[in-house]
Every structure is written in C-alpha cells, then in structure tokens.
Design a protein around this motif. Sequence first.
Motif, short mmCIF file in Angstrom:
data_model
loop_
_atom_site.label_atom_id
_atom_site.label_comp_id
_atom_site.label_asym_id
_atom_site.label_seq_id
_atom_site.Cartn_x
_atom_site.Cartn_y
_atom_site.Cartn_z
N GLN A 51 -19.69 -3.94 2.13
CA GLN A 51 -19.00 -3.83 0.84
C GLN A 51 -18.17 -5.08 0.57
O GLN A 51 -18.18 -5.64 -0.54
N ARG A 52 -17.47 -5.55 1.60
CA ARG A 52 -16.61 -6.73 1.45
C ARG A 52 -17.47 -7.96 1.12
O ARG A 52 -17.15 -8.73 0.21
N LEU A 53 -18.58 -8.12 1.83
CA LEU A 53 -19.44 -9.29 1.61
C LEU A 53 -20.07 -9.26 0.22
O LEU A 53 -20.18 -10.30 -0.44
N ALA A 54 -20.50 -8.07 -0.23
CA ALA A 54 -21.14 -7.98 -1.55
C ALA A 54 -20.13 -8.30 -2.65
O ALA A 54 -20.45 -9.01 -3.61
N SER A 55 -18.91 -7.83 -2.48
CA SER A 55 -17.87 -8.08 -3.47
C SER A 55 -17.51 -9.58 -3.50
O SER A 55 -17.38 -10.19 -4.57
N GLN A 56 -17.41 -10.15 -2.32
CA GLN A 56 -17.11 -11.58 -2.20
C GLN A 56 -18.23 -12.43 -2.81
O GLN A 56 -17.98 -13.42 -3.50
N MET A 57 -19.46 -11.98 -2.59
CA MET A 57 -20.63 -12.69 -3.11
C MET A 57 -20.63 -12.67 -4.65
O MET A 57 -21.02 -13.65 -5.28
N ALA A 58 -20.22 -11.54 -5.23
CA ALA A 58 -20.15 -11.44 -6.70
C ALA A 58 -19.16 -12.47 -7.24
O ALA A 58 -19.47 -13.19 -8.20
N ASP A 59 -17.99 -12.58 -6.61
CA ASP A 59 -16.98 -13.54 -7.06
C ASP A 59 -17.47 -14.98 -6.91
O ASP A 59 -17.36 -15.80 -7.82
N GLU A 60 -18.00 -15.27 -5.73
CA GLU A 60 -18.44 -16.65 -5.45
C GLU A 60 -19.59 -17.07 -6.36
O GLU A 60 -19.65 -18.20 -6.82
N SER A 61 -20.51 -16.12 -6.62
CA SER A 61 -21.65 -16.44 -7.49
C SER A 61 -21.18 -16.72 -8.90
O SER A 61 -21.66 -17.65 -9.55
N ASP A 62 -20.24 -15.90 -9.40
CA ASP A 62 -19.71 -16.10 -10.75
C ASP A 62 -19.12 -17.50 -10.87
O ASP A 62 -19.41 -18.25 -11.80
N THR A 63 -18.29 -17.86 -9.91
CA THR A 63 -17.63 -19.17 -9.93
C THR A 63 -18.66 -20.29 -9.89
O THR A 63 -18.59 -21.24 -10.67
N LYS A 64 -19.62 -20.15 -9.00
CA LYS A 64 -20.63 -21.21 -8.84
C LYS A 64 -21.46 -21.37 -10.11
O LYS A 64 -21.69 -22.48 -10.58
N LEU A 65 -21.89 -20.23 -10.68
CA LEU A 65 -22.73 -20.29 -11.88
C LEU A 65 -21.99 -20.95 -13.02
O LEU A 65 -22.55 -21.80 -13.73
N MET A 66 -20.72 -20.57 -13.20
CA MET A 66 -19.96 -21.14 -14.32
C MET A 66 -19.60 -22.59 -14.08
O MET A 66 -19.66 -23.40 -14.98
N ARG A 67 -19.26 -22.94 -12.84
CA ARG A 67 -18.92 -24.34 -12.53
C ARG A 67 -20.14 -25.23 -12.75
O ARG A 67 -20.05 -26.29 -13.37
#
Lengths: 171, 171
Positions: free
Chosen positions: A142-158
């Motif tokens: 659960q922690r990894l999936a949640s972290q992945m959602a945040d990191e992916s959002d940041t990466k995609l927008m950056r």
Amino acid sequence: MEFFTVLPLTQLSGVMPKTCTLIRAHPFKPWWQRNSKPARFRCQKMYVPGFGEASPEKKAANNMHNFFTYIAVRIVGAQLESYNTEAHKDLMEFLDKNSLNDGDKFCAALMRESPRHKGLAMRILEVRSAYCKNDFEWDNLQRLASQMADESDTKLMRDYVLETSHDPRSD
Amino acid sequence: MEFFTVLPLTQLSGVMPKTCTLIRAHPFKPWWQRNSKPARFRCQKMYVPGFGEASPEKKAANNMHNFFTYIAVRIVGAQLESYNTEAHKDLMEFLDKNSLNDGDKFCAALMRESPRHKGLAMRILEVRSAYCKNDFEWDNLQRLASQMADESDTKLMRDYVLETSHDPRSD
C-alpha cells in the motif's frame, strides 16, 4: 499474464458505490411532520463502472493470487535446487512445457502429471498460502503504490513542463 | 497487461530475505569470555529468488499502479459521459488509438495530444491518486487474496480426489 482485460469504457453497467447511504432530511420525525425535502444519496466513494458484480478489489485479488503462485514456484524451485536436484529437474521441465499465467490451472496440471509431481504441487500450494498470509508485506504494498502515484504525477508534470516551457537562454 | 514477466527459475541470483538477523550466541559478553559457537542467521521469511534489487511488493505495487490508471480512466469516462459529451468523445477516441497497459505512458501521451486532452490527463492523474489513497480497500484486497488461497487449495484437492478416487458404486 493479463493483469486485467480492458473492457470498453462505454460498457457502464456497473455496480453502485459500496458506501452509499440513504440520507433523509428528518430521520426521526414521523412522516406527517416531515417537510417535502426528497431523500438523497450521500456517496463517499467514486463510482467505478464496468466491474459488473465483482469489484476492483476482487479483480486485484485474483491477480495477486496468480502472482503468489508464481512466487511459490520460485521459492520451491530455489529450495529444491540445493538438496533435491531430481525434483528440481522435474519442476523445471514441467515449467518449460506449461504456462504459469493461470496459477490454479498450472497446479491442477502439475498434480495430474505423476505422483512425484503431485508432491511438488502440494508443496507449492502450501508455500503459496503461507506466503500470502505471513510473508507478503501488505502494508508495504500500500505504501509503495501510494508513493508511486505521487512520484509518477511529479515526474509526468515535470517532464511535460520541461518539454513545453520556453527557455529564456535560447533568446 | 503483463502482470509480471515470468523469469527463468534457474536465474536464482536474488536478494537475501529481508528479515534476516544475525544472532550471536552471547551478544553482551566481551569476546574473550565468549565460547566458540558460530554466529548464525535467523530468517523468518522464505527466500524469494530472482527479484534482483526489487522485491515482490515493489513488483506488485507497479502493477497496482497501472491498474489504478485504468480505474481512473473508467471513473473519468463515466463522469464525463453525462455532462461533457465532447470531452468524453475525445477520451474514447484517444483510448481507441492508445494502449492503457502502461498507465504513465498513456497519461504522458494524453498530455501532449492537445490542450483539451491535457486537461483530461490532469484529471485522470488526480483521480488515480485519490482512488489509490482513499477509495481502494486495501484491507479487503488482503482478505480476498487470503480467502482465495484457501478456496483454491480446497477446490484443487477436491477435484483431484474426485477425479482419481475409486467409486464403489461402479463395482
């Protein structure tokens, strides 16, 4: 292995959200004292269409189940390699001929191959169950999936901003 | 979508179990008072080979991440269908041309399609994150996967016994 079958999005005959509660304007007043405000639904969860009578959780559990069979085969394979090379060879040869995409189908076929293979299948079932219940770190998932959602959002927008923004140094 | 790539089981260069603890015979005694008992490993978890520097949890989280993108696209599609048919049509047309197997790749392509599509992509990212963190029932997933392991074991063994046992009525 198919994680899920992408159904057409136009097929929207889904289930109602699980936590819908019928909220009435005056739940404890008799009907003749109530005003005419209509009953309304308070839904706390987003409506996910297209899962029919199942749920996203059920679909994900089904795929985790196949994943655990794969893990169990790897664990048993590694255990046998060191002290029972004959059984290890049997398992590897069976793996070459049979797909692991459907875990239960694989185990059913392994059971029916020979009495020796049946022993292997029973062991895989035992390891699968133990791994799912004791070893797999659900909180970590659960922690990894949640972290992945945040990191992916940041990466995609950056990446998008870097690609489309005007670089003043190029003037 | 590939839930995982079935690596050859012979590739066993994996990580050590995560909860291995080095247990010494007399941890608080100075070395000259210690006897010659060797240090030993106490491993509580089964060794899962072949995941390299990642872990089964990481692999599963990666697939859950793609699953959540798929769910978010369905949610946004269902929301748009009723009140913004133009945006709904844009999304459906884009879906016909692009695979949802890799969620981040899909979102990156959607962002770059047009400014209107970019709005859709931002909404999908927001819904994906909210669904993963608030709506998805992680406890339910664990319960269902555990239940599925038990039910599958019973079913596989019952089917095998029924198939291979001797029926006394046939005598």
